[in-house]
Design a protein around this motif. Structure first.
Motif, PDB file in Angstrom:
ATOM      1  N   THR A   1       0.822  -1.215   0.000  1.00  0.00           N
ATOM      2  CA  THR A   1       0.000   0.000   0.000  1.00  0.00           C
ATOM      3  C   THR A   1       0.855   1.263   0.000  1.00  0.00           C
ATOM      4  OG1 THR A   1      -1.665  -1.232   1.243  1.00  0.00           O
ATOM      5  CG2 THR A   1      -1.900   1.151   1.200  1.00  0.00           C
ATOM      6  N   ILE A   2       1.867   1.321   0.852  1.00  0.00           N
ATOM      7  CA  ILE A   2       2.611   2.583   0.942  1.00  0.00           C
ATOM      8  C   ILE A   2       3.748   2.678  -0.074  1.00  0.00           C
ATOM      9  CG2 ILE A   2       1.937   2.935   3.335  1.00  0.00           C
ATOM     10  CD1 ILE A   2       4.567   2.083   4.277  1.00  0.00           C
ATOM     11  N   ILE A   3       4.351   1.561  -0.450  1.00  0.00           N
ATOM     12  CA  ILE A   3       5.417   1.636  -1.462  1.00  0.00           C
ATOM     13  C   ILE A   3       4.792   1.983  -2.813  1.00  0.00           C
ATOM     14  CG2 ILE A   3       7.251   0.377  -2.661  1.00  0.00           C
ATOM     15  CD1 ILE A   3       7.530  -1.377  -0.118  1.00  0.00           C
ATOM     16  N   GLY A   4       3.696   1.317  -3.131  1.00  0.00           N
ATOM     17  CA  GLY A   4       3.014   1.597  -4.399  1.00  0.00           C
ATOM     18  C   GLY A   4       2.539   3.044  -4.463  1.00  0.00           C
ATOM     19  N   ASP A   5       2.031   3.534  -3.333  1.00  0.00           N
ATOM     20  CA  ASP A   5       1.529   4.905  -3.308  1.00  0.00           C
ATOM     21  C   ASP A   5       2.666   5.901  -3.529  1.00  0.00           C
ATOM     22  OD1 ASP A   5      -0.917   6.453  -2.923  1.00  0.00           O
ATOM     23  OD2 ASP A   5       0.138   7.324  -1.216  1.00  0.00           O
ATOM     24  N   CYS A   6       3.823   5.611  -2.972  1.00  0.00           N
ATOM     25  CA  CYS A   6       4.983   6.491  -3.156  1.00  0.00           C
ATOM     26  C   CYS A   6       5.347   6.559  -4.641  1.00  0.00           C
ATOM     27  CB  CYS A   6       6.154   5.967  -2.333  1.00  0.00           C
ATOM     28  SG  CYS A   6       7.704   6.793  -2.697  1.00  0.00           S
ATOM     29  N   LEU A   7       5.386   5.417  -5.296  1.00  0.00           N
ATOM     30  CA  LEU A   7       5.738   5.415  -6.732  1.00  0.00           C
ATOM     31  C   LEU A   7       4.687   6.152  -7.553  1.00  0.00           C
ATOM     32  CD1 LEU A   7       8.158   4.405  -8.278  1.00  0.00           C
ATOM     33  CD2 LEU A   7       8.063   3.612  -5.943  1.00  0.00           C
ATOM     34  N   ALA A   8       3.423   6.006  -7.166  1.00  0.00           N
ATOM     35  CA  ALA A   8       2.370   6.722  -7.890  1.00  0.00           C
ATOM     36  C   ALA A   8       2.606   8.226  -7.765  1.00  0.00           C
ATOM     37  CB  ALA A   8       0.997   6.344  -7.325  1.00  0.00           C
ATOM     38  N   ARG A   9       2.967   8.665  -6.570  1.00  0.00           N
ATOM     39  CA  ARG A   9       3.203  10.095  -6.352  1.00  0.00           C
ATOM     40  C   ARG A   9       4.423  10.580  -7.133  1.00  0.00           C
ATOM     41  NH1 ARG A   9       1.140  12.206  -1.149  1.00  0.00           N
ATOM     42  NH2 ARG A   9      -0.401  10.735  -0.394  1.00  0.00           N
ATOM     43  N   VAL A  10       5.495   9.806  -7.087  1.00  0.00           N
ATOM     44  CA  VAL A  10       6.733  10.227  -7.764  1.00  0.00           C
ATOM     45  C   VAL A  10       6.511  10.320  -9.273  1.00  0.00           C
ATOM     46  CG1 VAL A  10       9.087   9.483  -8.357  1.00  0.00           C
ATOM     47  CG2 VAL A  10       8.309   9.382  -5.979  1.00  0.00           C
ATOM     48  N   LEU A  11       5.907   9.292  -9.846  1.00  0.00           N
ATOM     49  CA  LEU A  11       5.721   9.285 -11.302  1.00  0.00           C
ATOM     50  C   LEU A  11       4.759  10.387 -11.735  1.00  0.00           C
ATOM     51  CD1 LEU A  11       5.767   5.435 -11.675  1.00  0.00           C
ATOM     52  CD2 LEU A  11       7.349   6.992 -12.796  1.00  0.00           C
ATOM     53  N   GLU A  12       3.751  10.629 -10.922  1.00  0.00           N
ATOM     54  CA  GLU A  12       2.808  11.698 -11.234  1.00  0.00           C
ATOM     55  C   GLU A  12       3.522  13.050 -11.175  1.00  0.00           C
ATOM     56  OE1 GLU A  12      -1.660  10.741 -10.582  1.00  0.00           O
ATOM     57  OE2 GLU A  12      -0.799  11.540  -8.734  1.00  0.00           O
ATOM     58  N   TYR A  13       4.339  13.216 -10.168  1.00  0.00           N
ATOM     59  CA  TYR A  13       5.108  14.466 -10.002  1.00  0.00           C
ATOM     60  C   TYR A  13       5.999  14.714 -11.214  1.00  0.00           C
ATOM     61  CZ  TYR A  13       8.630  17.653  -8.061  1.00  0.00           C
ATOM     62  OH  TYR A  13       9.486  18.698  -7.864  1.00  0.00           O
TER      63      TYR A  13
END
Ligand code: ARG
Length: 620
Positions: free
Chosen positions: A178-190
């Motif tokens: 949940t939290i690792i995937g969410d971090c990658l979603a945020r980074v790639l979106e950024y």
């Protein structure tokens, strides 16, 4: 962001048009990031990291020095300050290939290397390392660009994360995905990519027959669904007990699975009630965790139901799935064991039922064809590695995913208790995620009250939540993803060391400088002058942000971002100790420059923590 006094004028941007001799370079270039403002032949202005700029300059010099391509500058951050800021080690490998003296080749490369206005010192060390020391004025100038982000080649990235089974409540085992995937979603979106979050919830297994039969019993007694399902864990245990002890109930449960999967309205309705309660529970956890998964990101296993037969037909037509003991199986030579036996993946049971693998294949097709993914990331426990390999290989062979779509399973290790065994309650049961989060906030509250007795009720609640949840997330994200790690309350809640509270505290300290100076940090703007070594270290760290994000986006290891933020906070602390900001006797230009470094540091910390899904606060 810098005002009229800015040392940065249009004319000072670095023209690198001569670098674009080859198209290959061009395409590598557009892919990368963005601190250095560059004016290429075309009219578009692009930003790239310092590392990327150096890489290009050195590659060009290597070509001009006669090194055959492809030649890599092998550029890395220097380990020690006496070796400069970056070190290029490519001359040695190239010399070996060219059968020439590496130091002489390094000298030849240096003769062609143009880093005017970028480096203040270039030297050859040891057998042929090229040490590069960046120019202070260049660093100061680059900081004025560092907030500009653009992505020249945005990709569509599907991210499969969290994806819990709905039969039970979320437990600690679901935290990492949940939290690792969410971090990658945020980074790639950024970075400007189009991110499609997909929560592949497990809502379709055989357990659901048992669960809806149990629910039917409760409803029959006049109970409300959400009350009966108040504690999913208990509900599951209860229905399991029924199933094991009562043959009639077990038969009904089995019949209900079949009915459910063939679309029976009564079973569907019961199932829907169960799913709604379970999903609501998960969404609540995501909110608590500050994780960006919403209802609209759910693409549960059941959503592929109508396509499963098509998957089987396609695999059969292509000769990939074959009959074996009445079941349909894909045998994969690619994953053969040491005796040469191919690895079997069952896609349809002998009774006709479909499996986890079948829905993952349908899901893969959906992500490629309908979602138009360029890249698909799966954040799933390492124990499912074989399953993912089977799905990927079969998906490629069946042409469900063409070669240009990147399929990536990013596995992770297990969260362990203090005893070094998988994290459990004292009684040996699974720890509910909801309970863990409550405990984190409670523990944080105690600490926060101790640290700052002046805080008031509403502030305490808000700060404790951010500190407690931040601590749990950071403790996980800062560990190398693929390793197991030991869950340790005291370590993660410490205000010293590589922890969330330390970084959150560093942020509040910087913000308090502005409060003390009575200056608005937002929009504050002044020219930066880099003089003291601590100023240089801090400026250089600030400029590595994009490089680090490139790294995280490529290999999906969030700990590099954590390490970066920790180093940034430490660089800030040393700067603040050595370089007075508000003290008497500091001249105005220096003071403003230092305030600017403070503002940039606070922004980077907040930005970086936000990409980890961690919140900051004004005081703690
Ligand atoms: N629901 C699965 C589990 O809890 C994880 C699903 C991961 N995603 C996938 N596409 N297989 O083990």
């Amino acid at each position: 962001m810098i005002g009229a006094e800015s040392p940065t004028e249009e004319g000072e941007t670095i023209a690198i048009s001569r670098l674009f001799a080859s198209l290959a370079l061009l395409s590598a270039w557009v892919n990368l990031q963005f601190a250095v403002k560059i004016e290429p032949i075309s009219e578009i202005t692009v930003y790239m990291s310092i590392k990327q700029l150096l890489n290009q300059r050195i590659a060009t010099a290597m070509q001009q020095a006669g090194v055959p391509s492809p030649c890599s500058p092998m550029l890395a951050l220097s380990g020690k300050p006496q070796f400069g800021d970056y070190q290029a080690n490519g001359a040695m490998a190239a010399a070996k290939q060219m059968k020439t003296n590496p130091r002489e080749l390094a000298q030849k490369i240096l003769d062609h290397l143009d880093l005017d206005g970028i480096a203040s010192k270039l030297e050859i060390a040891g057998p042929g390392f090229i040490n590069i020391t960046l120019d202070n004025a260049f660093l100061a100038q680059q900081l004025t660009y560092s907030d500009e982000v653009a992505c020249e080649q945005p990709q569509t990235v599907v991210i499969d994360y969290s994806s819990p089974n709905l039969a039970k409540e979320m437990h600690v085992g679901h935290l990492r995905s949940t939290i690792i995937g969410d971090c990658l979603a945020r980074v790639l979106e950024y970075q400007g990519h189009q991110v499609i979050r997909q929560n592949h919830m497990g809502d379709w297994g055989t357990q659901f027959g048992m669960l809806i039969a149990e629910l039917e019993l409760h409803l029959g007694e006049g109970e409300q669904a959400d009350l009966a399902l108040n504690d999913l864990e208990q509900f599951y245990q209860q229905s399991k007990k029924h199933f094991d002890a009562d043959a009639e109930f077990a038969d009904k449960a089995r019949a209900y699975v079949v009915k459910l999967q063939s679309g029976d309205a009564h079973c569907r309705a019961l199932w829907q009630q169960f799913i709604d309660v379970s999903v609501a529970h998960n969404i609540e956890i995501y909110k608590q965790l500050n994780v960006g998964l919403l209802q609209e990101h759910i693409a549960a296993e059941s959503s592929y139901n109508d396509d499963l037969q098509n998957v089987i037909d396609s695999l059969t037509e292509q000769g990939l799935a074959v009959e074996s003991d009445g079941a349909k199986v894909v045998f994969l030579e690619e994953l053969a064991d040491k005796n040469g036996e191919p690895s079997p993946m069952i896609v349809q049971k002998s009774g006709g039922g479909f499996l986890y693998a079948t829905s993952d294949l349908a899901c893969l097709r959906h992500r490629v064809n309908t979602l138009q993914a360029d890249r698909i990331l799966y954040f799933i426990d390492a124990r499912q590695s074989l399953h993912m390999k089977q799905v990927f290989i079969t998906g490629r062979k069946a042409n469900f995913a063409p070669p240009e779509v990147s399929l990536e399973h990013h596995a992770f290790g297990t969260m362990m208790g203090p005893d070094g065994k998988p994290f459990k309650t004292r009684a040996g049961g699974t720890v509910k995620l909801a309970d863990l989060l409550v405990e984190a906030v409670e523990r944080a509250e105690k600490l926060v009250k101790e640290k700052n007795p002046d805080l008031q009720g509403k502030d305490i609640a808000d700060i404790s939540r951010k500190v407690g949840i931040g601590a749990i997330k950071y403790a996980d994200l800062s560990k190398t993803r693929t390793n197991d790690y030991i869950f340790d309350w005291d370590a993660m809640l410490s205000f010293e060391g590589n922890t969330a509270p330390y970084l959150q505290y560093a942020y509040t300290r910087i913000r308090s400088i502005f409060r003390k100076a009575n200056i608005q940090a937002e929009g504050f703007s002044a020219p930066i002058i880099v003089q003291q070594p601590q100023e240089k270290t801090l400026a250089f760290k600030l400029l590595q942000f994009d490089e680090v994000l490139n790294q995280v986006a490529a290999d999906c290891y969030p700990h590099s971002l954590c390490t970066y933020l920790y180093e940034l906070a430490s660089a800030f602390m040393s700067f603040y100790e050595q370089c007075p900001v508000l003290k008497d006797g500091v001249d105005t230009d220096t003071q403003h420059s230092r305030l600017m470094l403070c503002a940039l540091s606070a922004n980077r910390l907040a930005q970086g923590l936000d990409l980890l899904g961690i919140e900051v606060m004004e005081q703690m």
